[in-house]
Write an enzyme that holds these catalytic residues in place. Sequence first.
Site, PDB file in Angstrom:
ATOM      1  N   LYS A  96      37.411  26.875  40.500  1.00 59.50           N
ATOM      2  CA  LYS A  96      37.746  27.094  39.075  1.00 59.50           C
ATOM      3  C   LYS A  96      38.545  28.394  38.995  1.00 59.50           C
ATOM      4  CE  LYS A  96      37.119  28.784  35.443  1.00 59.50           C
ATOM      5  NZ  LYS A  96      38.206  29.496  34.690  1.00 59.50           N
ATOM      6  N   GLU A 137      41.910  30.588  33.844  1.00 61.57           N
ATOM      7  CA  GLU A 137      42.629  29.642  32.973  1.00 61.57           C
ATOM      8  C   GLU A 137      44.044  30.107  32.670  1.00 61.57           C
ATOM      9  OE1 GLU A 137      39.884  31.313  32.597  1.00 61.57           O
ATOM     10  OE2 GLU A 137      39.450  31.897  30.537  1.00 61.57           O
ATOM     11  N   GLY A 152      35.945  38.627  40.070  1.00 63.08           N
ATOM     12  CA  GLY A 152      36.348  38.883  38.695  1.00 63.08           C
ATOM     13  C   GLY A 152      35.681  40.139  38.185  1.00 63.08           C
ATOM     14  N   GLY A 153      35.513  40.205  36.874  1.00 59.32           N
ATOM     15  CA  GLY A 153      35.005  41.426  36.253  1.00 59.32           C
ATOM     16  C   GLY A 153      33.490  41.562  36.336  1.00 59.32           C
ATOM     17  N   THR A 192      31.292  39.452  33.688  1.00 58.81           N
ATOM     18  CA  THR A 192      31.172  38.026  34.047  1.00 58.81           C
ATOM     19  C   THR A 192      30.303  37.878  35.286  1.00 58.81           C
ATOM     20  OG1 THR A 192      33.476  37.865  33.335  1.00 58.81           O
ATOM     21  CG2 THR A 192      32.512  35.909  34.299  1.00 58.81           C
ATOM     22  N   GLY A 193      30.475  38.766  36.256  1.00 56.09           N
ATOM     23  CA  GLY A 193      29.692  38.699  37.496  1.00 56.09           C
ATOM     24  C   GLY A 193      28.204  38.777  37.223  1.00 56.09           C
ATOM     25  N   GLU A 239      32.605  39.560  44.085  1.00 56.24           N
ATOM     26  CA  GLU A 239      33.647  40.570  44.336  1.00 56.24           C
ATOM     27  C   GLU A 239      34.085  41.057  42.966  1.00 56.24           C
ATOM     28  OE1 GLU A 239      34.813  41.788  47.118  1.00 56.24           O
ATOM     29  OE2 GLU A 239      33.920  40.407  48.553  1.00 56.24           O
ATOM     30  N   CYS A 244      42.142  45.135  42.097  1.00 55.00           N
ATOM     31  CA  CYS A 244      40.750  45.611  42.071  1.00 55.00           C
ATOM     32  C   CYS A 244      40.587  46.903  42.857  1.00 55.00           C
ATOM     33  CB  CYS A 244      39.825  44.542  42.606  1.00 55.00           C
ATOM     34  SG  CYS A 244      40.340  43.918  44.198  1.00 55.00           S
ATOM     35  N   GLU A 297      36.961  50.891  34.654  1.00 50.06           N
ATOM     36  CA  GLU A 297      38.143  50.232  35.224  1.00 50.06           C
ATOM     37  C   GLU A 297      39.097  49.827  34.101  1.00 50.06           C
ATOM     38  OE1 GLU A 297      37.681  46.164  36.670  1.00 50.06           O
ATOM     39  OE2 GLU A 297      38.750  46.715  38.488  1.00 50.06           O
TER      40      GLU A 297
END
Length: 508
Positions: A193, A196, A246-247, A250-251, A268, A302, A403
């Site tokens: 996935k 988007e 990702g961020g 969300t992680g 990651e 990142c 970040e």
Amino acid sequence: MNQPDVSLPTAPYLSEPGASEATSLYIDGQWRAARNGRVREVLNPADASVLTIVSEGGRPDTEAAIAAARRAFDTGEWRRTTADERGRVLERIADLLQRDREEISVMESLDTGKTIEEGGIDVDDVTNVFRYYAGLADKDAGRVVSAPEGVHSKVVYEPVGVCGMITPWNYPLLQLAWKMAPAIAAGNTMVIKPSEITPVTTCKLVELATEAGVPAGVVNLVLGSGPDAGAPLSEHRDVDLVSFTGGLVTGRRIMASAAETVKTVALELGGKNPNIIFPDVDLDTAVDYALSAAFFHSGQVCSAGARLIVHNDIHDAFTTELARRAEAIRIGRGQDEGVRCGPLVSAEHRAKVEAAVARGVEEGARIIAGGKRPDDPELSRGYFYRPTVFVDCDRSMDIVQTEVFGPVVTVERFETEAQAIELGNDTDYGLSGGVWTNDTGRGERVAAALRHGTVWVNDYGPYFPGAEWGGYGRSGIGRELGLAGLDEYREAKHIYRNLAPEPQRWFG
Ligand code: NAD
């Protein structure tokens, strides 16, 4: 001055702007439309035009993809492939990536905003990752373990099973390759996935994997938003592992929802990476690398060296030169000759960067370069932002600790080696960092003391497929690349065989 338009290469899974249908999901060996027929416009960040139309999948599509991956893992022919056969598949994918290098570079450039040259570098890096895991696939079949006479004991490695792979928009091709190549080497099946907003090269890589001989159901692709198409990958009981790049926010969410089914989680996440400059270095070289560390891919990296920590003795000379060169960076469309910084990926993301810069000013940090959008009217429709340098920063500031993920670098001062280390470790993150010094002992000491997953001494940014990549602290869990990157996708099983069983009479 703009050069002639470079257009997006055509592909069956990419529909023309304006189309109301698309078949961009790949499930059980077939390109398909989303079940509800929905589509999404993918925008070119350099001018906000519609680049292509793709399918917008949702939960039922992801569930169908998980079911296909489960079937392929439990009962498909993939289980019977040998490790060297899987290695050959990876080798073929690497060859196909090189065959289509130019096409993929253009796709990645138009979709993410990066330059075509950077897109080409990504393709080459990714090719090397596939070749590395192709070579590794059959090198370690397990080991015999020391055991008493009459016992044979061995440890074998098996695939984890169905893997969910969720990737971000900054390096769509590269981040997927870091997951897909070891997962194939180890014999897993997968549901991918991508972000988007940048799905194009992910579709392309799935197409190449199929051409390289990956059987139906092994590699499945769903497109769509995180909460709709992505969330089932962390929730579903038929997914054995979820690997996410990702961020942080969300992680955390993915980790929490994966806890319900106790699946393996690899994360990651972000970074706020220190780049420490001692006064004994060549200023010209250190400034040059500091610019690349902070502004490559417009800082949407990142591991960007977004937090400069510069010795008092050279601070003023260093920052003056840094600002001068930052102001001179050529901003523009990633497809135009000579451009070094493309646009940010989306209007929403630029708004976040602008808010972070405004916060930095409120906190008392001072802008000495950039701090605004470019004036060039030709760039007014795209999501451009000028490379920005903040001085008068200190560790308590949000602009130093959070970040930004854009072309923004902060500069702090230090006096002693101990202070430099303390500042470099004063972060919730721990992804990467740099140290610049001509004193070999000092370089080693600082590299050893920094609590970050990668440390560069007198360089910034390079990585090797054979060297583990990942974060300390809140930069993540687990490692990609290297031997550990393969281990993420394997279970170790101990098989104990009694060669001459006799009654033990423990219970009489
Ligand atoms: P993001 O967290 O917003 O999205 C990443 C992916 O997660 C996207 O595919 C998104 O659709 C999906 N997602 C969102 N919500 C979800 C949910 N509830 N369930 C499942 N999936 C969901 O990150 P981004 O903005 O795309 O990427 C930028 C971030 O990625 C930065 O923080 C950056 O530091 C990080 N990053 C880390 C590395 C690394 O190697 N450590 C590499 C690249 C990017």
